[in-house]
Motif scaffolding. Sequence first.
Motif, PDB file in Angstrom:
ATOM      1  N   GLY A  95       0.634  -1.164   0.047  1.00 46.63           N
ATOM      2  CA  GLY A  95       0.010   0.138   0.080  1.00 46.63           C
ATOM      3  C   GLY A  95       0.835   1.212  -0.054  1.00 46.63           C
ATOM      4  O   GLY A  95       0.691   2.201  -0.649  1.00 46.63           O
ATOM      5  N   LEU A  96       1.888   1.350   0.823  1.00 41.17           N
ATOM      6  CA  LEU A  96       2.895   2.363   0.739  1.00 41.17           C
ATOM      7  C   LEU A  96       3.423   2.418  -0.398  1.00 41.17           C
ATOM      8  O   LEU A  96       3.777   3.622  -0.866  1.00 41.17           O
ATOM      9  N   GLU A  97       3.953   1.338  -0.966  1.00 38.50           N
ATOM     10  CA  GLU A  97       4.930   1.561  -2.278  1.00 38.50           C
ATOM     11  C   GLU A  97       3.886   2.141  -3.281  1.00 38.50           C
ATOM     12  O   GLU A  97       4.435   2.978  -4.127  1.00 38.50           O
ATOM     13  N   TYR A  98       2.852   1.606  -3.371  1.00 41.27           N
ATOM     14  CA  TYR A  98       1.554   1.833  -4.428  1.00 41.27           C
ATOM     15  C   TYR A  98       1.395   3.415  -4.076  1.00 41.27           C
ATOM     16  O   TYR A  98       0.794   4.008  -5.292  1.00 41.27           O
ATOM     17  N   ALA A  99       1.381   3.954  -3.132  1.00 42.57           N
ATOM     18  CA  ALA A  99       1.194   5.335  -3.015  1.00 42.57           C
ATOM     19  C   ALA A  99       2.292   6.287  -3.519  1.00 42.57           C
ATOM     20  O   ALA A  99       1.830   7.513  -3.965  1.00 42.57           O
ATOM     21  N   ALA A 100       3.135   5.824  -3.534  1.00 41.40           N
ATOM     22  CA  ALA A 100       4.251   6.694  -4.492  1.00 41.40           C
ATOM     23  C   ALA A 100       4.568   8.066  -3.915  1.00 41.40           C
ATOM     24  O   ALA A 100       4.202   8.971  -4.658  1.00 41.40           O
ATOM     25  N   VAL A 101       4.882   7.963  -2.618  1.00 45.59           N
ATOM     26  CA  VAL A 101       4.998   9.306  -2.044  1.00 45.59           C
ATOM     27  C   VAL A 101       6.156   9.911  -2.333  1.00 45.59           C
ATOM     28  O   VAL A 101       7.254   9.528  -2.192  1.00 45.59           O
ATOM     29  N   PRO A 102       6.209  11.218  -2.920  1.00 46.69           N
ATOM     30  CA  PRO A 102       7.448  11.770  -3.303  1.00 46.69           C
ATOM     31  C   PRO A 102       8.292  12.502  -2.221  1.00 46.69           C
ATOM     32  O   PRO A 102       7.795  12.459  -1.003  1.00 46.69           O
ATOM     33  N   ASP A 103       9.499  12.687  -2.479  1.00 45.32           N
ATOM     34  CA  ASP A 103      10.366  13.247  -1.445  1.00 45.32           C
ATOM     35  C   ASP A 103       9.534  14.462  -0.759  1.00 45.32           C
ATOM     36  O   ASP A 103       9.423  15.336  -1.705  1.00 45.32           O
ATOM     37  N   GLY A 104       9.645  14.656   0.390  1.00 42.81           N
ATOM     38  CA  GLY A 104       9.012  15.827   1.202  1.00 42.81           C
ATOM     39  C   GLY A 104       7.649  15.720   1.149  1.00 42.81           C
ATOM     40  O   GLY A 104       7.075  16.632   1.548  1.00 42.81           O
ATOM     41  N   GLY A 105       6.902  14.649   0.665  1.00 45.71           N
ATOM     42  CA  GLY A 105       5.478  14.805   0.396  1.00 45.71           C
ATOM     43  C   GLY A 105       4.705  14.275   1.661  1.00 45.71           C
ATOM     44  O   GLY A 105       5.333  13.860   2.680  1.00 45.71           O
ATOM     45  N   THR A 106       3.523  14.292   1.594  1.00 46.95           N
ATOM     46  CA  THR A 106       2.646  14.123   2.760  1.00 46.95           C
ATOM     47  C   THR A 106       1.678  13.001   2.267  1.00 46.95           C
ATOM     48  O   THR A 106       1.232  12.921   1.206  1.00 46.95           O
ATOM     49  N   LEU A 107       1.702  11.959   3.245  1.00 45.87           N
ATOM     50  CA  LEU A 107       0.825  10.875   3.133  1.00 45.87           C
ATOM     51  C   LEU A 107      -0.376  10.859   3.997  1.00 45.87           C
ATOM     52  O   LEU A 107      -0.301  11.035   5.404  1.00 45.87           O
ATOM     53  N   VAL A 108      -1.628  10.677   3.577  1.00 43.65           N
ATOM     54  CA  VAL A 108      -2.761  10.624   4.401  1.00 43.65           C
ATOM     55  C   VAL A 108      -3.138   9.181   4.467  1.00 43.65           C
ATOM     56  O   VAL A 108      -3.474   8.564   3.347  1.00 43.65           O
ATOM     57  N   VAL A 109      -3.421   8.534   5.405  1.00 43.86           N
ATOM     58  CA  VAL A 109      -4.031   7.050   5.683  1.00 43.86           C
ATOM     59  C   VAL A 109      -5.276   7.140   6.195  1.00 43.86           C
ATOM     60  O   VAL A 109      -5.466   7.703   7.399  1.00 43.86           O
ATOM     61  N   LEU A 110      -6.381   6.830   5.403  1.00 40.38           N
ATOM     62  CA  LEU A 110      -7.814   6.623   5.813  1.00 40.38           C
ATOM     63  C   LEU A 110      -8.070   5.130   6.257  1.00 40.38           C
ATOM     64  O   LEU A 110      -8.042   4.296   5.712  1.00 40.38           O
ATOM     65  N   GLY A 111      -8.203   5.295   7.780  1.00 40.84           N
ATOM     66  CA  GLY A 111      -8.584   3.935   8.473  1.00 40.84           C
ATOM     67  C   GLY A 111      -7.336   3.547   8.974  1.00 40.84           C
ATOM     68  O   GLY A 111      -6.245   3.161   8.607  1.00 40.84           O
ATOM     69  N   LEU A 112      -7.458   3.318  10.537  1.00 39.59           N
ATOM     70  CA  LEU A 112      -6.075   2.981  11.286  1.00 39.59           C
ATOM     71  C   LEU A 112      -6.436   1.613  12.004  1.00 39.59           C
ATOM     72  O   LEU A 112      -6.174   1.472  13.069  1.00 39.59           O
ATOM     73  N   GLY A 113      -7.081   0.740  11.437  1.00 41.76           N
ATOM     74  CA  GLY A 113      -7.075  -0.614  11.578  1.00 41.76           C
ATOM     75  C   GLY A 113      -5.743  -1.279  11.469  1.00 41.76           C
ATOM     76  O   GLY A 113      -4.998  -0.429  11.273  1.00 41.76           O
ATOM     77  N   PRO A 114      -5.623  -2.812  11.656  1.00 42.54           N
ATOM     78  CA  PRO A 114      -4.279  -3.188  11.395  1.00 42.54           C
ATOM     79  C   PRO A 114      -3.491  -2.725  10.292  1.00 42.54           C
ATOM     80  O   PRO A 114      -2.264  -2.406  10.473  1.00 42.54           O
ATOM     81  N   ILE A 115      -4.021  -2.723   8.932  1.00 43.65           N
ATOM     82  CA  ILE A 115      -3.404  -2.463   7.938  1.00 43.65           C
ATOM     83  C   ILE A 115      -2.970  -1.032   7.999  1.00 43.65           C
ATOM     84  O   ILE A 115      -1.772  -0.516   7.651  1.00 43.65           O
ATOM     85  N   GLY A 116      -3.956  -0.220   8.315  1.00 40.84           N
ATOM     86  CA  GLY A 116      -3.737   1.464   8.043  1.00 40.84           C
ATOM     87  C   GLY A 116      -2.479   1.754   9.172  1.00 40.84           C
ATOM     88  O   GLY A 116      -1.881   2.518   9.077  1.00 40.84           O
ATOM     89  N   GLN A 117      -2.698   1.151  10.298  1.00 42.20           N
ATOM     90  CA  GLN A 117      -1.559   1.566  11.542  1.00 42.20           C
ATOM     91  C   GLN A 117      -0.160   0.803  10.996  1.00 42.20           C
ATOM     92  O   GLN A 117       0.793   1.947  11.235  1.00 42.20           O
ATOM     93  N   MET A 118      -0.130  -0.106  10.227  1.00 42.16           N
ATOM     94  CA  MET A 118       1.167  -0.616   9.785  1.00 42.16           C
ATOM     95  C   MET A 118       1.548   0.201   8.627  1.00 42.16           C
ATOM     96  O   MET A 118       2.914   0.395   8.330  1.00 42.16           O
ATOM     97  N   VAL A 119       0.705   0.774   7.901  1.00 38.57           N
ATOM     98  CA  VAL A 119       1.095   1.514   6.669  1.00 38.57           C
ATOM     99  C   VAL A 119       1.508   2.758   7.423  1.00 38.57           C
ATOM    100  O   VAL A 119       2.974   3.426   6.999  1.00 38.57           O
ATOM    101  N   ALA A 120       1.064   3.565   8.451  1.00 37.05           N
ATOM    102  CA  ALA A 120       1.630   4.636   9.210  1.00 37.05           C
ATOM    103  C   ALA A 120       2.933   4.435   9.803  1.00 37.05           C
ATOM    104  O   ALA A 120       3.836   5.218   9.506  1.00 37.05           O
ATOM    105  N   ARG A 121       3.249   3.129  10.419  1.00 37.66           N
ATOM    106  CA  ARG A 121       4.406   3.044  11.022  1.00 37.66           C
ATOM    107  C   ARG A 121       5.486   2.864   9.838  1.00 37.66           C
ATOM    108  O   ARG A 121       6.567   3.500  10.173  1.00 37.66           O
ATOM    109  N   LEU A 122       5.149   2.284   8.844  1.00 38.67           N
ATOM    110  CA  LEU A 122       6.163   2.079   7.802  1.00 38.67           C
ATOM    111  C   LEU A 122       6.387   3.576   7.131  1.00 38.67           C
ATOM    112  O   LEU A 122       7.814   3.631   6.997  1.00 38.67           O
ATOM    113  N   ALA A 123       5.546   4.276   7.029  1.00 38.51           N
ATOM    114  CA  ALA A 123       5.859   5.619   6.409  1.00 38.51           C
ATOM    115  C   ALA A 123       6.696   6.390   7.445  1.00 38.51           C
ATOM    116  O   ALA A 123       7.694   7.018   7.073  1.00 38.51           O
ATOM    117  N   VAL A 124       6.120   6.468   8.706  1.00 39.95           N
ATOM    118  CA  VAL A 124       7.017   7.178   9.766  1.00 39.95           C
ATOM    119  C   VAL A 124       8.558   6.678   9.788  1.00 39.95           C
ATOM    120  O   VAL A 124       9.393   7.522   9.813  1.00 39.95           O
TER     121      VAL A 124
END
Length: 392
Positions: A170-199
């Motif tokens: 999910g994070l790879e497919y989001a293709a966040v550019p350098d210096g960009g912002t990522l919004v994660v909608l939904g903080l269940g198990p997958i959303g939580q882990m997306v956020a942790r990987l992004a941080v």
Amino acid sequence: MRAVTWQGRRDVRVETVPDPQIHEPTDAVIRVTSSGLCGSDLHLYEVLTPYMTPGDVLGHEPIGIVEEVGSAVDRLAVGDRVVVPFQISCEACWMCERGLQSQCETTQVRATGKGAALFGYSSLYGQVPGGQAELLRVPLADTTTVRVEHGPPDDRYVYLSDVLPTAYQGLEYAAVPDGGTLVVLGLGPIGQMVARLAVHRQIRTVGVDLVPDRLARAAQHGAEVLDATDGGVAERILELTAGRGPESVVDAVGMEAHGSPVTKAAQTVVGLLPDVLARPLMDHVGMDRLSALVTAIEIVQRGGTISLSGVYGGAADPLPMLDLFDKQVRLHMGQANVRRWIPELLPLVEDSGDPLGVESFASHHLSLDEAPEAYATFQRKDDGMQKVLFRP
């Protein structure tokens, strides 16, 4: 053996079922030591009931010990400790060679026009008995399983079966550019882990949810958080992003989003119909609750990317196509290709510093006998239940 079985809408039971056997020389049987309860299991609990059969064994996030191997299995031995990804893949077909294990041509469920066969996930994906059980038969065991070290607790590795690869893709497919912002909608198990990987990658990450426990958990791991209870999410996101919106959004909610009462009612009605009537409606009429995806389209920056990790099941859903086209939005989605991401993820889970917090990720460790109440509690988002691991 004892196993969690589907018996009807909102009706799962722990029953004694026949022990799995070696059917093909490429099979293995494992003794399950831990198995997760996934948000996707809740889809079977209610929304996707037309594709279920009473007695289906649930679960697709197991880890365990090899008990028996078929005559053609040469990479595994009895006693090996393995994680079992939720999809069954051969690693040799045209799709697998391109890192698309979720589309494996050897196990594609052609009868329903779907991709690779999945453990414990309805007739749509092969009706393969799942891993919320004491034992599990694993087809194509050499190429489906991931062998891991003995010693560390199951919590260190079990999320390689689904949560971590799904979040990573999910994070790879989001293709966040350098210096960009990522919004994660939904903080269940997958959303939580997306956020942790992004941080962990030092990406500015904003998590959005309705549940206070989930928001607090994401904040503890470095994400900015927004409570969506009172609405106004789009306006607040724009305020945080210089009025342009985030470059990237991950929708980790999917087909059961809040804020879609009419569609929820329709899903309920369809779920109560006989399968012979319900399946055509599910196959050919849009039955998803799209509020999360619509929010993603609304907030994403022009020229930005939306990554869909949440599961959608409808066939003809009304989407704001003009907005997608006008904003030049890129959409990237699909079942996680588990084995593709294992080389990147294994060092993170084996890091003694536990940078993703996998050892404390589960909020509840329960016995199989507690599964019926766990499903109900998880669906209600009660008791601080954020991730469940069953210990057979």
